[in-house]
Design a protein around this motif. Structure first.
Motif, PDB file in Angstrom:
ATOM      1  N   MET A 134       0.850  -1.182   0.000  1.00  0.00           N
ATOM      2  CA  MET A 134       0.000   0.000   0.000  1.00  0.00           C
ATOM      3  C   MET A 134       0.886   1.232   0.000  1.00  0.00           C
ATOM      4  O   MET A 134       1.978   1.227   0.576  1.00  0.00           O
ATOM      5  CB  MET A 134      -0.917   0.050   1.223  1.00  0.00           C
ATOM      6  N   ALA A 135       0.403   2.296  -0.635  1.00  0.00           N
ATOM      7  CA  ALA A 135       1.118   3.572  -0.643  1.00  0.00           C
ATOM      8  C   ALA A 135       0.104   4.668  -0.922  1.00  0.00           C
ATOM      9  O   ALA A 135      -0.989   4.410  -1.449  1.00  0.00           O
ATOM     10  CB  ALA A 135       2.227   3.579  -1.697  1.00  0.00           C
ATOM     11  N   THR A 136       0.452   5.905  -0.573  1.00  0.00           N
ATOM     12  CA  THR A 136      -0.419   7.040  -0.841  1.00  0.00           C
ATOM     13  C   THR A 136       0.129   7.842  -2.014  1.00  0.00           C
ATOM     14  O   THR A 136       1.350   8.009  -2.154  1.00  0.00           O
ATOM     15  CB  THR A 136      -0.555   7.940   0.394  1.00  0.00           C
ATOM     16  N   PHE A 137      -0.781   8.357  -2.843  1.00  0.00           N
ATOM     17  CA  PHE A 137      -0.410   9.120  -4.029  1.00  0.00           C
ATOM     18  C   PHE A 137      -1.241  10.400  -4.080  1.00  0.00           C
ATOM     19  O   PHE A 137      -2.370  10.449  -3.577  1.00  0.00           O
ATOM     20  CB  PHE A 137      -0.668   8.300  -5.302  1.00  0.00           C
ATOM     21  N   ASN A 138      -0.685  11.434  -4.732  1.00  0.00           N
ATOM     22  CA  ASN A 138      -1.441  12.655  -4.930  1.00  0.00           C
ATOM     23  C   ASN A 138      -2.210  12.592  -6.240  1.00  0.00           C
ATOM     24  O   ASN A 138      -2.173  11.585  -6.958  1.00  0.00           O
ATOM     25  CB  ASN A 138      -0.529  13.891  -4.874  1.00  0.00           C
ATOM     26  N   GLU A 139      -2.904  13.686  -6.586  1.00  0.00           N
ATOM     27  CA  GLU A 139      -3.735  13.702  -7.790  1.00  0.00           C
ATOM     28  C   GLU A 139      -2.909  13.543  -9.065  1.00  0.00           C
ATOM     29  O   GLU A 139      -3.407  13.094 -10.097  1.00  0.00           O
ATOM     30  CB  GLU A 139      -4.539  15.001  -7.849  1.00  0.00           C
ATOM     31  N   ALA A 140      -1.630  13.914  -8.998  1.00  0.00           N
ATOM     32  CA  ALA A 140      -0.761  13.788 -10.170  1.00  0.00           C
ATOM     33  C   ALA A 140      -0.187  12.393 -10.322  1.00  0.00           C
ATOM     34  O   ALA A 140       0.579  12.131 -11.254  1.00  0.00           O
ATOM     35  CB  ALA A 140       0.368  14.809 -10.083  1.00  0.00           C
ATOM     36  N   GLY A 141      -0.543  11.473  -9.415  1.00  0.00           N
ATOM     37  CA  GLY A 141      -0.029  10.116  -9.485  1.00  0.00           C
ATOM     38  C   GLY A 141       1.354   9.958  -8.913  1.00  0.00           C
ATOM     39  O   GLY A 141       2.040   8.962  -9.185  1.00  0.00           O
ATOM     40  N   GLU A 142       1.795  10.911  -8.082  1.00  0.00           N
ATOM     41  CA  GLU A 142       3.123  10.861  -7.464  1.00  0.00           C
ATOM     42  C   GLU A 142       3.018  10.277  -6.061  1.00  0.00           C
ATOM     43  O   GLU A 142       2.139  10.679  -5.282  1.00  0.00           O
ATOM     44  CB  GLU A 142       3.720  12.273  -7.391  1.00  0.00           C
ATOM     45  N   GLN A 143       3.902   9.327  -5.752  1.00  0.00           N
ATOM     46  CA  GLN A 143       3.868   8.712  -4.433  1.00  0.00           C
ATOM     47  C   GLN A 143       4.275   9.733  -3.375  1.00  0.00           C
ATOM     48  O   GLN A 143       5.233  10.492  -3.565  1.00  0.00           O
ATOM     49  CB  GLN A 143       4.789   7.496  -4.376  1.00  0.00           C
ATOM     50  N   LEU A 144       3.531   9.763  -2.275  1.00  0.00           N
ATOM     51  CA  LEU A 144       3.745  10.754  -1.226  1.00  0.00           C
ATOM     52  C   LEU A 144       4.651  10.213  -0.134  1.00  0.00           C
ATOM     53  O   LEU A 144       4.673   9.007   0.148  1.00  0.00           O
ATOM     54  CB  LEU A 144       2.403  11.163  -0.625  1.00  0.00           C
ATOM     55  N   PRO A 145       5.392  11.093   0.536  1.00  0.00           N
ATOM     56  CA  PRO A 145       6.225  10.658   1.661  1.00  0.00           C
ATOM     57  C   PRO A 145       5.374  10.341   2.883  1.00  0.00           C
ATOM     58  O   PRO A 145       4.179  10.678   2.936  1.00  0.00           O
ATOM     59  CB  PRO A 145       7.127  11.870   1.914  1.00  0.00           C
ATOM     60  N   LEU A 146       5.973   9.687   3.857  1.00  0.00           N
ATOM     61  CA  LEU A 146       5.273   9.357   5.099  1.00  0.00           C
ATOM     62  C   LEU A 146       4.743  10.638   5.744  1.00  0.00           C
ATOM     63  O   LEU A 146       5.401  11.675   5.738  1.00  0.00           O
ATOM     64  CB  LEU A 146       6.220   8.644   6.066  1.00  0.00           C
ATOM     65  N   GLY A 147       3.551  10.536   6.295  1.00  0.00           N
ATOM     66  CA  GLY A 147       2.964  11.666   6.995  1.00  0.00           C
ATOM     67  C   GLY A 147       2.077  12.548   6.148  1.00  0.00           C
ATOM     68  O   GLY A 147       1.301  13.339   6.691  1.00  0.00           O
ATOM     69  N   GLU A 148       2.152  12.451   4.813  1.00  0.00           N
ATOM     70  CA  GLU A 148       1.322  13.271   3.935  1.00  0.00           C
ATOM     71  C   GLU A 148       0.076  12.498   3.525  1.00  0.00           C
ATOM     72  O   GLU A 148       0.154  11.344   3.110  1.00  0.00           O
ATOM     73  CB  GLU A 148       2.102  13.714   2.702  1.00  0.00           C
ATOM     74  N   ILE A 149      -1.063  13.173   3.616  1.00  0.00           N
ATOM     75  CA  ILE A 149      -2.327  12.522   3.321  1.00  0.00           C
ATOM     76  C   ILE A 149      -2.565  12.483   1.816  1.00  0.00           C
ATOM     77  O   ILE A 149      -2.260  13.433   1.095  1.00  0.00           O
ATOM     78  CB  ILE A 149      -3.481  13.243   4.045  1.00  0.00           C
ATOM     79  N   GLY A 150      -3.072  11.363   1.340  1.00  0.00           N
ATOM     80  CA  GLY A 150      -3.339  11.192  -0.079  1.00  0.00           C
ATOM     81  C   GLY A 150      -4.237   9.993  -0.312  1.00  0.00           C
ATOM     82  O   GLY A 150      -4.745   9.377   0.637  1.00  0.00           O
ATOM     83  N   GLU A 151      -4.443   9.654  -1.578  1.00  0.00           N
ATOM     84  CA  GLU A 151      -5.278   8.513  -1.919  1.00  0.00           C
ATOM     85  C   GLU A 151      -4.478   7.222  -1.752  1.00  0.00           C
ATOM     86  O   GLU A 151      -3.327   7.127  -2.174  1.00  0.00           O
ATOM     87  CB  GLU A 151      -5.788   8.636  -3.344  1.00  0.00           C
TER      88      GLU A 151
END
Length: 307
Positions: A134-151
């Motif tokens: 599992m990982a979180t990504f922003n609207e641009a499809g970029e993987q987010l670092p730990l602690g940042e909220i995303g999809e």
């Protein structure tokens, strides 16, 4: 009322074994559930957060009459669980007995956490296990670092074929085999996942992201609230405003709820308007259909404006 099944299989270590009595809820009745736990010596209980709340809000004398000493495992899943509610259950049946699962029916990946871990990572649904990712990504499809909220996106273990096929729908995907269930959240520095809400239910209030589940959890903590649903309604100035739909247990006023939320939520998360209803705001499965509730109220607003 609830049915009880003498389980004929084994799941895993310290999990469901042959001879365990499992609570199955074809139609949910919180008081009958507690009575049946004692009557049938139930050892396992499966609930979703909404039903956990309805059980916990029963009168103290009803809860006290239930023998929970035989219940060694309570599994809950299906939606983010308010921390106040989870703590109440931990205090009632013990941290070792509380287990939480986060996953989809597609089974790309899953997290599991017990009550002991949860107390050290309050609000988390656990770490990813079983080989999936599992990982979180922003609207641009970029993987987010730990602690940042995303999809939140998931993918199956390498070489693992899908066990499902979508019909009448298309999954949100990213290159590399990532698929989304539509949830929003973040990972902490230790790799524990925290859920915020559904992507489609997020409310944009004056440029700030507001998550209905957080507001509903705070509202449901009030002893006179049976259940609640929060939706965003269009507003010319703010883009959207927070609207709270309340199914009360008894007499409770808007002013009392505003006072209750004042110390729990930031000002921009406070509901602008309240609506009290006589019917359940959730379906029989404990799910809140926010899109339907929002569309009904927007249609009503337009009808009123056209008169």
């Amino acid at each position: 009322g609830p049915l009880y099944h003498n389980a004929p299989f084994t799941m895993s270590t310290n999990a469901l074994t042959q001879g365990a009595h499992v609570v199955i809820l074809p139609r949910f009745d919180p008081e009958a559930t507690l009575q049946a736990i004692t009557r049938h010596n139930a050892t396992w209980l499966y609930v979703v957060p909404t039903m956990m709340s309805r059980i916990w809000k029963l009168p103290d004398e009803v809860k006290a009459a239930c023998d929970m000493s035989r219940v060694h495992t309570v599994w809950h899943m299906a939606a983010p669980c308010p921390p106040w509610l989870k703590e109440a259950w931990i205090n009632w049946v013990g941290a070792e007995a509380i287990m939480e699962l986060y996953a989809g029916t597609e089974a790309q990946a899953a997290t599991i956490i017990n009550g002991v871990e949860w107390l050290a990572h309050r609000g988390s649904v656990g770490k990813v296990g079983g080989g999936g990712e599992m990982a979180t990504f922003n609207e641009a499809g970029e993987q987010l670092p730990l602690g940042e909220i995303g999809e939140i996106y998931m993918r199956r273990p390498p070489g693992s074929p899908p066990s499902y096929r979508y019909r009448g729908a298309t999954a949100r995907t990213l290159p590399g085999g990532w698929e989304s269930l539509g949830d929003i959240g973040y990972f902490d520095a230790d790799g524990y996942l925290y859920l915020a809400d559904r992507r489609t239910d997020m409310i944009l209030v004056g440029g700030a992201n507001v998550y209905p589940a957080e507001i509903e959890a705070a509202l449901d903590e009030h002893p006179m609230v049976h259940s609640s649903a929060v939706v965003g309604l269009p507003d010319d100035e703010m883009g959207a405003v927070v609207h709270a739909i309340i199914h009360p247990k008894g007499d409770v006023t808007e002013e009392e709820l505003r006072a209750h939320l004042r110390g729990l939520l930031a000002p921009y998360k406070q509901p602008r308007t309240y609506e009290f209803v006589a019917d359940h705001v959730r379906d029989d499965a404990g799910k809140v259909r926010r899109t339907q509730l929002r569309d009904e109220r927007i249609a009503r607003m337009k009808a009123d404006q056209s008169r």
